[in-house]
Design an enzyme around this catalytic site. Sequence first.
Site, short mmCIF file in Angstrom:
data_model
loop_
_atom_site.label_atom_id
_atom_site.label_comp_id
_atom_site.label_asym_id
_atom_site.label_seq_id
_atom_site.Cartn_x
_atom_site.Cartn_y
_atom_site.Cartn_z
N TYR A 60 5.57 18.76 -53.76
CA TYR A 60 5.19 20.01 -53.62
C TYR A 60 3.54 20.17 -53.98
O TYR A 60 3.55 20.33 -55.12
CB TYR A 60 5.85 21.42 -53.86
CG TYR A 60 7.41 21.14 -53.58
CD1 TYR A 60 7.78 20.74 -52.29
CD2 TYR A 60 8.22 22.10 -54.04
CE1 TYR A 60 9.08 20.64 -51.96
CE2 TYR A 60 9.55 21.97 -53.30
CZ TYR A 60 9.89 21.45 -52.35
OH TYR A 60 11.30 21.35 -52.08
N HIS A 128 15.50 13.64 -53.66
CA HIS A 128 14.95 14.65 -52.70
C HIS A 128 15.43 14.22 -51.35
O HIS A 128 15.59 14.87 -50.32
CB HIS A 128 13.39 14.61 -52.67
CG HIS A 128 12.92 15.80 -52.19
ND1 HIS A 128 11.52 16.45 -52.58
CD2 HIS A 128 13.17 16.97 -51.38
CE1 HIS A 128 11.16 17.42 -51.79
NE2 HIS A 128 12.32 17.73 -51.14
N SER A 207 15.84 27.13 -47.17
CA SER A 207 15.18 27.59 -45.79
C SER A 207 16.51 28.47 -45.28
O SER A 207 16.96 28.53 -44.12
CB SER A 207 14.89 26.57 -44.79
OG SER A 207 14.06 25.94 -45.23
N PRO A 208 17.10 29.42 -46.28
CA PRO A 208 18.12 30.33 -45.72
C PRO A 208 17.72 31.38 -44.71
O PRO A 208 18.78 31.89 -43.96
CB PRO A 208 18.64 30.94 -46.95
CG PRO A 208 17.68 30.83 -47.89
CD PRO A 208 16.77 29.51 -47.43
N GLY A 210 15.52 30.52 -42.20
CA GLY A 210 15.03 29.82 -41.33
C GLY A 210 13.51 29.72 -41.30
O GLY A 210 12.75 29.64 -40.10
N GLY A 212 11.39 31.77 -42.42
CA GLY A 212 10.78 33.01 -42.18
C GLY A 212 11.14 33.64 -40.92
O GLY A 212 10.69 34.58 -40.43
#
Length: 340
Positions: A60, A128, A207-208, A210, A212
């Site tokens: 990241y 990862h 990403s729960p 989506g 954003g």
Amino acid sequence: MTLRSITLGTGQHRLQTSALGYGAMSLAGAYGAITEADSISLLEHVAQREVTFLDTANIYGDGASERILGTFLRHRRSEFVLASKVGIEKGAGVGKRRARGDAGYIKEQIDQSLRRLGTDHLDLYYLHRVDPDTPIEESVGALGELVTAGKVRTIGLSEATGEEIARGHAVHPITAVQSEWSIFARDVETHVLPTCARLGIGFVPYSPVGRGLLTDSFESEALPADDIRQNFPWFMPQNLPHNAALVTRVRDIAARLELPTAGLALAWLYQRAAALGVEISPIPGTRTAAHWDQLQRGVDVELPDAALTELNGLAAEVSGDRSFDPRWVSGGREGLLPRR
């Protein structure tokens, strides 16, 4: 906001943490610029909301996220459960990186991550991505050696298939599996989550909301040209208008229940996880305190059956796959992607 605790994994390899974690990819500018000062301020806000689970990765921002977390954690490391990841080599950007999971690389990268984070150990260290050129047994074996060395407390896998999880778990107990899971992305329910339930492995949905989409603030016309989401099929011009219409339906359900849309998305996850027999700690990422509070409102909400039925049908209507490359995620390798 009182935040309950959950346990990922079982036995001596279990990890107790908050039922909601913070995903720190956003601190590296993936979804827009944020200063280090604002990042620290946001982390303070999240901590005040009783969040103790912080998730990052060496890739990241080429280490930027880890460095910022290291600054934040100075003199307070013991207050948090800290997770990072190894297994993606730096490349020319999204879709142009490669998975790497050989033992030598894993053992080299842990020391760099620990240095950036300013700590002598990680509570959870994930592979990862599964390296197609390295047996999962070698990768998990190397992670297990880091546990023996005291550099890592527990280990995990990210975007591994059900079969890969089982093979890895036979080498060393897996505490958590991290993959994308949301109202719009549900391929993990076919093989991955049943495997986790069977083996007593915790699950960490990334990403729960989506990326954003499943929020009240997403505006398709305002997506910056350098936003990482431009690389993902859901957000491409041929798919986004259709998907935005689906988001409107989710927002309508949230409004009826007097919930923020992001909170509704998290409430759905917790109820779906309970139905499947897995313990979860989602790790949404955001750059604003207000958005975080909208998310956290969904942690202990029980949705009515009618709302669940409406939400459960939406994934089949989503246009485009969740990844730019089906091979990059578990569902693609399990033959569940692409749909269209």
